[in-house]
Scaffold this active site. Sequence first.
Site, PDB file in Angstrom:
ATOM      1  N   TRP A 279      -1.784   2.925  -2.277  1.00 62.44           N
ATOM      2  CA  TRP A 279      -2.038   4.296  -1.821  1.00 62.44           C
ATOM      3  C   TRP A 279      -1.027   5.268  -2.431  1.00 62.44           C
ATOM      4  O   TRP A 279      -1.360   6.431  -2.705  1.00 62.44           O
ATOM      5  CB  TRP A 279      -1.980   4.381  -0.306  1.00 62.44           C
ATOM      6  CG  TRP A 279      -2.903   3.498   0.459  1.00 62.44           C
ATOM      7  CD1 TRP A 279      -2.626   2.863   1.644  1.00 62.44           C
ATOM      8  CD2 TRP A 279      -4.249   3.126   0.140  1.00 62.44           C
ATOM      9  NE1 TRP A 279      -3.696   2.126   2.070  1.00 62.44           N
ATOM     10  CE2 TRP A 279      -4.721   2.259   1.167  1.00 62.44           C
ATOM     11  CE3 TRP A 279      -5.105   3.407  -0.916  1.00 62.44           C
ATOM     12  CZ2 TRP A 279      -5.988   1.712   1.164  1.00 62.44           C
ATOM     13  CZ3 TRP A 279      -6.380   2.848  -0.924  1.00 62.44           C
ATOM     14  CH2 TRP A 279      -6.805   2.018   0.102  1.00 62.44           C
TER      15      TRP A 279
ATOM     16  N   GLY B 291       7.761  -6.203   6.975  1.00 61.74           N
ATOM     17  CA  GLY B 291       7.030  -5.590   5.876  1.00 61.74           C
ATOM     18  C   GLY B 291       5.908  -4.659   6.266  1.00 61.74           C
ATOM     19  O   GLY B 291       4.896  -4.607   5.575  1.00 61.74           O
TER      20      GLY B 291
ATOM     21  N   HIS C 144      -7.105  -7.081  10.775  1.00 61.22           N
ATOM     22  CA  HIS C 144      -7.906  -6.358   9.786  1.00 61.22           C
ATOM     23  C   HIS C 144      -8.825  -7.270   9.001  1.00 61.22           C
ATOM     24  O   HIS C 144      -9.425  -6.844   8.011  1.00 61.22           O
ATOM     25  CB  HIS C 144      -7.004  -5.578   8.840  1.00 61.22           C
ATOM     26  CG  HIS C 144      -6.195  -4.526   9.538  1.00 61.22           C
ATOM     27  ND1 HIS C 144      -5.120  -3.891   8.951  1.00 61.22           N
ATOM     28  CD2 HIS C 144      -6.305  -4.005  10.787  1.00 61.22           C
ATOM     29  CE1 HIS C 144      -4.605  -3.021   9.810  1.00 61.22           C
ATOM     30  NE2 HIS C 144      -5.300  -3.080  10.930  1.00 61.22           N
TER      31      HIS C 144
ATOM     32  N   PHE D  56       0.802  -1.223   0.000  1.00 56.48           N
ATOM     33  CA  PHE D  56       0.000   0.000   0.000  1.00 56.48           C
ATOM     34  C   PHE D  56       0.836   1.275   0.000  1.00 56.48           C
ATOM     35  O   PHE D  56       0.514   2.228  -0.695  1.00 56.48           O
ATOM     36  CB  PHE D  56      -0.948  -0.007   1.204  1.00 56.48           C
ATOM     37  CG  PHE D  56      -1.974  -1.095   1.120  1.00 56.48           C
ATOM     38  CD1 PHE D  56      -3.128  -0.905   0.391  1.00 56.48           C
ATOM     39  CD2 PHE D  56      -1.772  -2.308   1.741  1.00 56.48           C
ATOM     40  CE1 PHE D  56      -4.067  -1.907   0.273  1.00 56.48           C
ATOM     41  CE2 PHE D  56      -2.705  -3.322   1.638  1.00 56.48           C
ATOM     42  CZ  PHE D  56      -3.861  -3.128   0.899  1.00 56.48           C
ATOM     43  N   ARG D  57       1.913   1.295   0.787  1.00 57.21           N
ATOM     44  CA  ARG D  57       2.683   2.530   0.926  1.00 57.21           C
ATOM     45  C   ARG D  57       4.102   2.402   0.404  1.00 57.21           C
ATOM     46  O   ARG D  57       4.938   3.257   0.658  1.00 57.21           O
ATOM     47  CB  ARG D  57       2.687   2.967   2.401  1.00 57.21           C
ATOM     48  CG  ARG D  57       1.290   3.275   2.903  1.00 57.21           C
ATOM     49  CD  ARG D  57       1.263   3.588   4.392  1.00 57.21           C
ATOM     50  NE  ARG D  57      -0.101   3.837   4.826  1.00 57.21           N
ATOM     51  CZ  ARG D  57      -0.967   2.884   5.184  1.00 57.21           C
ATOM     52  NH1 ARG D  57      -0.583   1.626   5.192  1.00 57.21           N
ATOM     53  NH2 ARG D  57      -2.194   3.199   5.545  1.00 57.21           N
TER      54      ARG D  57
ATOM     55  N   ASN E 110      12.324  -4.081   6.965  1.00 55.74           N
ATOM     56  CA  ASN E 110      11.572  -3.344   5.953  1.00 55.74           C
ATOM     57  C   ASN E 110      12.564  -2.612   5.061  1.00 55.74           C
ATOM     58  O   ASN E 110      13.556  -2.057   5.544  1.00 55.74           O
ATOM     59  CB  ASN E 110      10.623  -2.332   6.606  1.00 55.74           C
ATOM     60  CG  ASN E 110       9.483  -1.936   5.697  1.00 55.74           C
ATOM     61  OD1 ASN E 110       8.730  -2.785   5.228  1.00 55.74           O
ATOM     62  ND2 ASN E 110       9.349  -0.648   5.424  1.00 55.74           N
TER      63      ASN E 110
ATOM     64  N   CYS F 223     -20.254 -16.932  11.008  1.00 52.71           N
ATOM     65  CA  CYS F 223     -21.675 -17.024  11.355  1.00 52.71           C
ATOM     66  C   CYS F 223     -21.986 -16.044  12.473  1.00 52.71           C
ATOM     67  O   CYS F 223     -21.303 -16.032  13.511  1.00 52.71           O
ATOM     68  CB  CYS F 223     -22.024 -18.448  11.774  1.00 52.71           C
ATOM     69  SG  CYS F 223     -23.740 -18.649  12.311  1.00 52.71           S
TER      70      CYS F 223
ATOM     71  N   SER G 231       4.962  -0.545   7.471  1.00 52.01           N
ATOM     72  CA  SER G 231       5.455   0.827   7.613  1.00 52.01           C
ATOM     73  C   SER G 231       5.231   1.372   9.011  1.00 52.01           C
ATOM     74  O   SER G 231       5.601   2.514   9.295  1.00 52.01           O
ATOM     75  CB  SER G 231       4.766   1.735   6.585  1.00 52.01           C
ATOM     76  OG  SER G 231       3.364   1.774   6.804  1.00 52.01           O
TER      77      SER G 231
END
Length: 516
Positions: A138, A281, A201, A131-132, A303, A209, A283
């Site tokens: 992003w 990995g 997340h 994403f970054r 990272n 259920c 940020s």
Amino acid sequence: PFPFPPVRRPPADLAGAFGRGSKISPAAGSLLYRRQPRPRRPGGAAPPGRAMAEEGKRGTSAPARPQQPLGYAKRLSPHGDKGRCGAKEKPHAAKTVGAKVRQLAEWVREAGCCVFHTGAGISTAAGIPDFRGADGVWTREKQGHGLPDYEPCWDNACPTFAHLAITRMVEAGLAQHCVSQNVDGLHLRAGLERERLSELHGNLFMEGCEGCGMEYMRAHSVDLGGVGFKPTGRRCDACGGVLRDKLLDWDDELPERDYEVAQDVAERCETETGGLAICLGTSMQMVPARDLPCQAKRLVIVNLQPTIRDRKAKLVIRATIDEVMAKLLGELEGRKPSLEHHVRAQLLIAVEVDGSGGLSVRMTGEDGLPLAILRCVEGLRLVREDCAKTSEDGACSDGGLTLEDQPFAGTLPRPRKPARCAGSAKRRKVEAAARELCFTLVFHRIPLGKGGCRSFVPAALPLRLALEVDPGGASGARRQRIVQLEVARIVYDGDTGDAMRDTGYVPAVQSLGEWV
């Protein structure tokens, strides 16, 4: 039931906060997890939401459900602040990386509690964008590019070396838990036990259920565009309750059980001797996920880009995650690590005689959902057991239907009536015709390497199955069976962790279930 090694089945009685046992649904074959009812927090307080460190403008509603699958980023509500994006990668020299990995190996051996914290960077080597990063979702959005539509790489991705290495270290007792911000399900595909994993997340491939708390891990994204615990349109096999997606939107509360266990292991890293948190990995911008590893006595960040928590870390390694994990596993095991991953699929074939005497055929994943790795079915036809019109590999050499849309379904015509013999009023005796189903499975590409740059398409797999239902017989007669397929084998370089396909491997049938 997904086209990868099945999730490891937890013990009969799961210990701790992850409930009172698990079972396999005999109907759908899905791996189910029973969780205790969600308890109320003291004073009615809610667990922290999935928020950025800095406040930003947030949307108030999720996108409307589309008619076609959506990419993960497009499912999320609008959010004004995506944090710092596109930082420059600053890799360390190989000699520096080796020295730091040796130090990390010593800390792992000394740790009373070792916990991995993983972000999107661990999955870029599986072809899934981060994403970054320099080319992240992003980052590109800030540069004026649109969000990606449906990305098949999510469905067909294989675990990276790092995913498999974490599983091996947990099984060996060298690590106790993994806390992940990722929604790609690759930790479960790599065989990590569910009670050893906290998915803060959510999971793109899981639905739960609302009644009994069962969780279903699927082969395909569980909804066309669902996010925020919306109904998926399916029912629980155990209690009949409504199933909902397990994917969090920006402002949704974190999963209660996953977050509580993540807090517990973070406290252990703070109190136990040599408590170690290894961040891979990420940020380090998402709250509260970034704060959990900072409690540990020893914080390690792996990272390629600098992070906002580097100053708090005892050790920072700027290198590819697979390279670091390959060196770490080699130091811990005293030899070059050898890992491989088998890409497997489970195909449900259902046949039924329709009103005209034709044969309706339907092919899906074992749970009735689309089989993500399958692109199309070619040459679908009925043949006699003694049919000679086949190639050397067993495939039908002419004709047949091509099915291109999932679920793969088509109708084969009623077998032709026998012709009259010349000079005779009697019909020839009808032989046992059209007793086998013949077709060829064609697969989607499998992405390997960052950005899927080493992607490949497995060879087509011909199949020929004897039927136990008479085409042209009584209407309504039906049968179904499960076919387990071995689609490909992935091998990993023991020095760099790079994933490569085994070029000498040919797809094959692993096992055939009975017609039921």
